[in-house]
Motif scaffolding. Sequence first.
Motif, PDB file in Angstrom:
ATOM      1  N   LYS A  46       0.789  -1.319  -0.016  1.00 22.61           N
ATOM      2  CA  LYS A  46       0.007  -0.076   0.076  1.00 22.61           C
ATOM      3  C   LYS A  46       0.879   1.276   0.113  1.00 22.61           C
ATOM      4  O   LYS A  46       0.526   2.374  -0.670  1.00 22.61           O
ATOM      5  CB  LYS A  46      -0.702   0.016   1.348  1.00 22.61           C
ATOM      6  CG  LYS A  46      -1.907  -0.942   0.985  1.00 22.61           C
ATOM      7  CD  LYS A  46      -3.264  -0.871   2.381  1.00 22.61           C
ATOM      8  CE  LYS A  46      -4.047  -1.632   2.252  1.00 22.61           C
ATOM      9  NZ  LYS A  46      -5.342  -1.541   3.155  1.00 22.61           N
ATOM     10  N   SER A  47       1.917   1.019   0.792  1.00 20.36           N
ATOM     11  CA  SER A  47       3.003   2.185   0.801  1.00 20.36           C
ATOM     12  C   SER A  47       3.553   2.511  -0.723  1.00 20.36           C
ATOM     13  O   SER A  47       3.648   3.731  -0.994  1.00 20.36           O
ATOM     14  CB  SER A  47       3.921   2.020   1.645  1.00 20.36           C
ATOM     15  OG  SER A  47       5.000   2.973   1.690  1.00 20.36           O
ATOM     16  N   ASP A  48       3.995   1.680  -1.328  1.00 22.49           N
ATOM     17  CA  ASP A  48       4.351   1.629  -2.560  1.00 22.49           C
ATOM     18  C   ASP A  48       3.377   2.369  -3.567  1.00 22.49           C
ATOM     19  O   ASP A  48       3.664   3.333  -4.368  1.00 22.49           O
ATOM     20  CB  ASP A  48       4.968   0.460  -3.275  1.00 22.49           C
ATOM     21  CG  ASP A  48       6.069  -0.211  -2.587  1.00 22.49           C
ATOM     22  OD1 ASP A  48       7.136   0.662  -2.608  1.00 22.49           O
ATOM     23  OD2 ASP A  48       6.051  -1.482  -2.387  1.00 22.49           O
ATOM     24  N   ARG A  49       1.986   1.950  -3.307  1.00 24.51           N
ATOM     25  CA  ARG A  49       1.197   2.394  -4.331  1.00 24.51           C
ATOM     26  C   ARG A  49       0.924   3.849  -3.939  1.00 24.51           C
ATOM     27  O   ARG A  49       0.645   4.891  -4.818  1.00 24.51           O
ATOM     28  CB  ARG A  49      -0.194   1.595  -3.986  1.00 24.51           C
ATOM     29  CG  ARG A  49      -0.039   0.331  -4.665  1.00 24.51           C
ATOM     30  CD  ARG A  49      -1.355  -0.651  -4.711  1.00 24.51           C
ATOM     31  NE  ARG A  49      -2.126  -0.680  -3.485  1.00 24.51           N
ATOM     32  CZ  ARG A  49      -1.853  -1.720  -2.809  1.00 24.51           C
ATOM     33  NH1 ARG A  49      -0.921  -2.591  -2.859  1.00 24.51           N
ATOM     34  NH2 ARG A  49      -2.699  -1.891  -1.656  1.00 24.51           N
ATOM     35  N   ALA A  50       0.782   4.270  -2.659  1.00 25.37           N
ATOM     36  CA  ALA A  50       0.809   5.813  -2.406  1.00 25.37           C
ATOM     37  C   ALA A  50       1.936   6.497  -2.928  1.00 25.37           C
ATOM     38  O   ALA A  50       1.649   7.619  -3.394  1.00 25.37           O
ATOM     39  CB  ALA A  50       0.634   5.738  -0.744  1.00 25.37           C
ATOM     40  N   ARG A  51       3.132   5.938  -2.833  1.00 23.81           N
ATOM     41  CA  ARG A  51       4.412   6.577  -3.326  1.00 23.81           C
ATOM     42  C   ARG A  51       4.134   6.946  -4.871  1.00 23.81           C
ATOM     43  O   ARG A  51       4.456   7.850  -5.235  1.00 23.81           O
ATOM     44  CB  ARG A  51       5.499   5.871  -3.007  1.00 23.81           C
ATOM     45  CG  ARG A  51       5.841   5.988  -1.377  1.00 23.81           C
ATOM     46  CD  ARG A  51       6.916   5.221  -1.028  1.00 23.81           C
ATOM     47  NE  ARG A  51       8.316   5.654  -1.364  1.00 23.81           N
ATOM     48  CZ  ARG A  51       9.131   6.464  -0.854  1.00 23.81           C
ATOM     49  NH1 ARG A  51       8.566   6.693   0.357  1.00 23.81           N
ATOM     50  NH2 ARG A  51      10.202   6.788  -1.405  1.00 23.81           N
ATOM     51  N   LEU A  52       3.771   5.786  -5.478  1.00 23.11           N
ATOM     52  CA  LEU A  52       3.520   5.994  -6.863  1.00 23.11           C
ATOM     53  C   LEU A  52       2.561   6.952  -7.428  1.00 23.11           C
ATOM     54  O   LEU A  52       2.929   7.688  -8.344  1.00 23.11           O
ATOM     55  CB  LEU A  52       3.029   4.485  -7.611  1.00 23.11           C
ATOM     56  CG  LEU A  52       3.052   4.544  -9.209  1.00 23.11           C
ATOM     57  CD1 LEU A  52       4.414   5.157  -9.699  1.00 23.11           C
ATOM     58  CD2 LEU A  52       2.447   3.124  -9.620  1.00 23.11           C
TER      59      LEU A  52
END
Length: 135
Positions: A46-52
């Motif tokens: 989820k963190s990667d998705r938010a960062r993307l």
Amino acid sequence: MPDSDDLMSIRQMCAAYDVTPRTLRFYESKELLFPVREGQKRLFTKSDRARLKLILRGKRFGFSLEEIRQLLELYNIGDQQQTQLQRTYEIAQDRLADMERQRAELDEAIAELREQLDWGAKIIASMNQAKKAAE
């Protein structure tokens, strides 16, 4: 390890965010994304998705990848993102000023080109009239 329900494959990420696998690997190489690795497989949290989402928005607004990386790094400094928000605001103000300057230059160039096209249309029309008169 994050819950497997929270993870997305590279294919799912590409479909969800309209990016290529190469883009995701590039952002990973630039230390903007940190997918979980299972052998050769990359799984995005989820963190990667938010960062993307933030990366893509920053790119759309013309932020450099280095600016985006620095802003993302400010997330975890422990001040409830105050520094991150302040710095983002400052960069965004500068970027908006640049974009408005570019728009003004473009508006001027468009107006100038329209004038030239109008002039050219008049010249062509008068040449066509002269040609018809001579026939």
